[in-house]
Structure formats: structure tokens, C-alpha cells
Design an enzyme around this catalytic site. Structure first.
Site: not given
Ligand code: GLU
Length: 508
Positions: A265-266
Site C-alpha cells: 500500500s501507499k
């Protein structure tokens, strides 16, 4: 392949493009180009609440940067325009009506409060979030539970409604996924998904089927997170009478966190200090900024290369692939079923390889903006290319050229005298003063000759070359880096070399 190959990348414009999204584009693109087919960009913007201004433009820019230009898109148009679902709004409703008339979908009038009550009422410890499904629909307010007159009255009073698919009870839905083989679902596990929302917009489930049909999509590649929705889509293809036209599906494995636990994920990028998005992205609502591979200094060729190996190989040990080679070699049956761990060190290795082998003129164009930002002035483009040729083996990311090559254009502003000072003495000072004179007398730009002058002088001063090379390097470039020190001296020229040594002597 008997059908014309037509594939689509169908993003929702909700933010920056995660590298998993770009890999989906890449697999689409490679498959299309390999089979001489069409690659389509379709913007899935039916969820107005998630629409983010600028996101569509960002997607288009990212595709351009990676060299994956769609044959049909909102930008260039095409025979199936428009390519933005919000502009196709009117076309979806008729299909919802067809489904209702055939008994495969129904009107649901439940208000948000009623839905909330339903969830609270049917909640158990085994089923904490009950869904609107075959077991519950009879207890809700919809055109299956209410009598016909009441439904007609609600509709004519313009009562807000959604249209839901009527999932059959206990039916097996089976399809063949290009990556996973045969996949089966029992329909009683799937809820009655909304197809048309109260605002008249279709949901993804209806729009994706209608548009894939109307746009004659032959193969649909999408992330594995969409697999649970596949039975809904397969049934819609069947209920709309289009099952013979259904695209072949490929659900792509996830890109995993470096430790292999869960989807990358970011936030993992923020935490571990690497980009997860293709290009810089600033969320217009929160102003939160995410860094991109592009601005970090990745070459698009390297970005494409590092993405393709996250889930694919050609069956050999080859790791470096150009786009042209990938188009030739790509095959869907070599896409892995399992997720691929992201490794930023490996990603950087790909970039270093691409930099090392790239054309100097091409790199010069990419490096120039970094030099501009750092205030490094290039007067002679040919000199820049030459310097890039000398230094590219030492650069992993494009900004590395600022350090590795900047000192060829101007004297370093920071000189690491602290690394020289502890072993500095009068004898060494005398040596460098004499060296300046000897260099000036030679006026040579031959590295070998400069080295010989240097070595002869060390002997005269009773010093060893080894203890003087590092100080000289630091005087010329500012720190402990760069190619051979006599190469540097010859390239920047005698007068600059002498000026830099003399300046450093004033600091010691
Ligand atoms: N709009 C969906 C998304 O944002 C597309 C999924 C698909 O390709 O079918 O991921």
C-alpha cells in the site's frame, strides 16, 4: 486467436496510480500489442462520490510516460466513444430494465435507515455484517416482496430506488480464468449487488459488463481483488444474452509488501521510504503528497521492466527486457498465480542497469531538469553528454547525476575537509603546492601524464601516492566519490584543477 483482440484498462479516477495499477496496464498493453490488437483506456467514473479532479489527467500522463499509448481513449476518441462512463449514463438504464423484465433484477426502495436497521437486526457473531441477499430480500421493501400495485405506486410517486441483481440461490457459477484455470462460486455466497444507483448512475458491476460488451472487449485483465465480483459479472453476461461474447478473464495476482504479508500500500511506501505511485500525486482534498517513481529518478524503461517481473518471467534467467522484447515474449501462461513481493533494492538495480546502458544524449535530456533544479549550468550539450558517459555507471537514480557529475560543471561548494584534516601536515601542504606548479607547467590534459607527474612528486616529498589520492579527490569533487581522480583532473582541465586545489588549501 479468432476474435480481434481488444483489451481495456478501466481505472476509476480516484487518485494516483499504484504500481499494481500500472502493471495491470502493462499486461493489457503487452497482450494487445503481441496479438496485434487494440488497447483501450476507459474511465470508470460512475461513482461520483469518489471522483477526484486531476486523477484522469494523471492516468493519461502516466501512460504516456511509460510509453503505453491507448489506441482508443477519452483523449483520442475512437469508434466506441465516449470512453468516460459518466458520459454514457443514459445507455445503462435500458439494460437494468431488461434485467428487471426478465426477472433477474428488481427495484429496491429501502432507505439508508432501513438498511442500517436490517444490518443491526440480522447481525450475529458469525455474521457481523449481514448482506442484502437471497435470505433477506423477502423481508425488505423491493419489487419482489411488495405487491405489484404498491411497486407501481412507489415508482409513480418518484420514490428513490436502486436496482439490484437477483442472485439465484445455490447455483454454481463457473468460468475459466486465464491465470487460475477453472474458478467456481456458489451464488448463495454473493449478495444482491446494486446495479443502478438512486442517482441513475450504474454501479461498476453493471457498467463494466455493458461497456465490455459494447466495446467488444475480448480479454479482461484486472486485479485479483475483483475475483469475488466475477460471479455477478458472469451472470450478467448470461442474463443479458451475451454469454458467447463474454471476454476471457484474467485476475492478476497482487503486488505484496516487502515482507510478503498483504498487499503493498501507499502507506508501506511512506513507512519504508520508497514510491508506490508511478508519478508524484497530491491529493487535492487533503493536500497529502505521494512521491512517484518518475520524480524519484526512475527511467520509464526501468519502471516497465521492474513491473513486468513482478508476476511474470520468460522461463529463462533474463531480467532486463525492453518494451519491444516484452511485446514479443509476453505470454499470459507465464503470469504467476501467487502474489509478488516488492523489493525496492531490486527496483533500483533495474534502474541502474538501464542508466548504465542508456544512450548519453537520451540521458542528458532526462538529467537536465535535475541540473536546472540544482542550479548546475550546462553551456555545452556535447560536454554534458561526455560527462554522462563518464559517470553513468555510478548512478542508480537520475538525481545521482547531481553528485556524480555536478562537479564537472562548477567547483564544489561543500568540501569535506573534515576527512582530510586528521592526517594533514605541512609536508602534504608543500606537496600540493608543488603539484599545482608542476600541473601548470605541464598544461596537459592527459590523465596518464598527470598521474606520472603526481607519482614522481610524491617520491620527491617522501610520501606515498595512496595517502594523497583521497585528499586530492576531495579537493576536486568535494567528497569521496567520482571516477578516477586523474580522469577528473584531465576533464575539468588544469586551470580548474589547480584553482580547486588552491582553494581547498586555504580551508585546511
Ligand atoms: N474500475 C475498476 C477499478 O478501478 C476496474 C476493474 C476492471 O478492470 O474491471 O479497478
Amino acid at each position: 486467436m479468432n476474435k480481434r483482440v481488444r483489451v481495456r484498462f478501466a481505472p476509476s479516477p480516484t487518485g494516483g496510480l499504484h504500481l499494481g495499477g500500472v502493471r495491470t496496464v502493462l499486461f493489457n498493453y503487452l497482450f494487445a500489442k503481441k496479438h496485434g490488437g487494440d488497447f483501450i483506456l476507459r474511465i470508470e467514473d460512475t461513482d461520483q462520490s469518489r471522483f477526484v479532479p486531476g486523477a484522469e489527467d494523471y492516468i493519461v500522463q502516466t501512460l504516456n510516460w511509460c510509453g503505453m499509448i491507448p489506441d482508443e481513449s477519452p483523449v483520442v476518441g475512437g469508434p466506441f466513444a465516449p470512453y468516460r462512463q459518466s458520459e454514457r449514463k443514459e445507455s445503462y438504464k435500458q439494460y437494468a430494465t431488461t434485467l428487471i423484465n426478465a426477472g433477474h433484477a428488481y427495484y429496491a426502495f429501502d432507505t439508508p435507515t432501513e438498511l442500517e436497521e436490517m444490518r443491526n437486526h440480522f447481525k450475529t457473531s458469525e455474521n457481523p455484517s449481514p448482506q442484502y441477499n437471497h435470505a433477506i430480500r423477502a423481508k425488505m421493501r423491493n419489487s419482489l416482496s411488495l405487491d405489484a400495485a404498491e411497486v407501481a405506486a412507489l415508482l409513480s410517486a418518484n420514490t428513490p430506488y436502486v436496482v439490484r441483481i437477483k442472485m439465484p440461490d445455490h447455483e454454481e457459477v463457473t468460468f475459466t480464468d486465464m491465470i487460475r484455470g477453472e474458478v467456481s462460486f456458489n451464488t448463495s455466497q454473493v449478495d444482491d449487488k446494486v446495479l443502478l444507483k438512486a442517482d441513475g448512475m450504474p454501479t461498476y458491476h453493471l457498467a463494466v459488463v455493458v461497456d465490455d460488451y459494447l466495446m467488444k472487449i475480448s480479454h479482461a485483465f484486472r486485479g485479483e481483488e475483483w475475483l469475488p465480483s466475477a460471479p455477478v459479472h458472469v451472470l450478467l453476461w448470461k442474463y443479458l444474452g451475451w454469454q458467447n461474447e463474454m471476454p476471457e478473464w484474467a485476475h492478476l495476482p497482487l503486488i505484496l509488501k516487502p515482507d510478503g504479508h498483504g498487499k503493498l500500500s501507499k502507506r508501506d511506501g511512506d513507512r519504508l521510504g520508497f514510491p508506490v505511485f508511478a508519478m508524484d500525486w497530491t491529493d487535492p482534498k487533503t493536500n497529502e503528497k505521494a512521491i512517484g517513481f518518475k520524480e524519484r529518478g526512475f527511467l520509464p524503461e526501468a519502471f516497465v521492466n521492474l513491473l513486468v517481473v513482478l508476476g511474470w518471467n520468460d522461463g529463462t534467467d533474463q531480467e532486463i527486457f525492453s518494451m519491444a522484447e516484452l511485446i514479443e515474449k509476453f505470454s499470459i501462461d507465464r503470469v504467476h498465480k501467487g502474489g509478488a513481493k516488492f523489493d525496492y533494492e531490486k527496483a533500483k538495480w533495474f534502474n541502474a542497469e538501464w542508466i548504465k546502458n542508456a544512450d548519453n544524449a537520451y540521458l542528458a535530456g532526462l538529467v537536465q531538469p535535475y541540473f536546472d533544479a540544482a542550479g548546475i549550468v550546462v553551456n555545452d550539450p556535447a560536454y554534458l553528454q561526455k560527462i554522462i558517459g563518464i559517470t553513468k555507471e555510478r548512478c542508480i537514480l537520475l538525481p545521482d547525476f547531481i553528485t556524480q557529475a555536478g562537479f564537472y560543471f562548477s567547483a564544489p561548494t561543500q568540501i569535506d575537509t573534515a576527512s582530510i584534516a586528521p592526517k594533514w601536515d605541512e609536508n602534504k601542504k608543500n606537496f600540493f603546492e608543488a603539484l599545482c606548479m608542476a600541473f601548470e607547467n605541464s598544461n596537459s590534459n592527459d590523465p596518464l601524464e598527470l598521474e606520472n607527474i603526481f607519482k614522481a612528486l610524491t617520491a620527491t616529498h617522501g610520501l606515498k601516492a595512496g595517502e594523497l589520492m583521497l585528499p586530492m579527490r576531495i579537493m576536486l569533487v568535494g567528497g569521496k566519490f567520482g571516477p578516477g581522480v586523474f580522469e577528473i583532473a584531465a576533464t575539468i582541465g588544469i586551470s580548474d584543477t589547480v584553482a580547486r586545489i588552491k582553494h581547498a588549501l586555504t580551508l585546511l
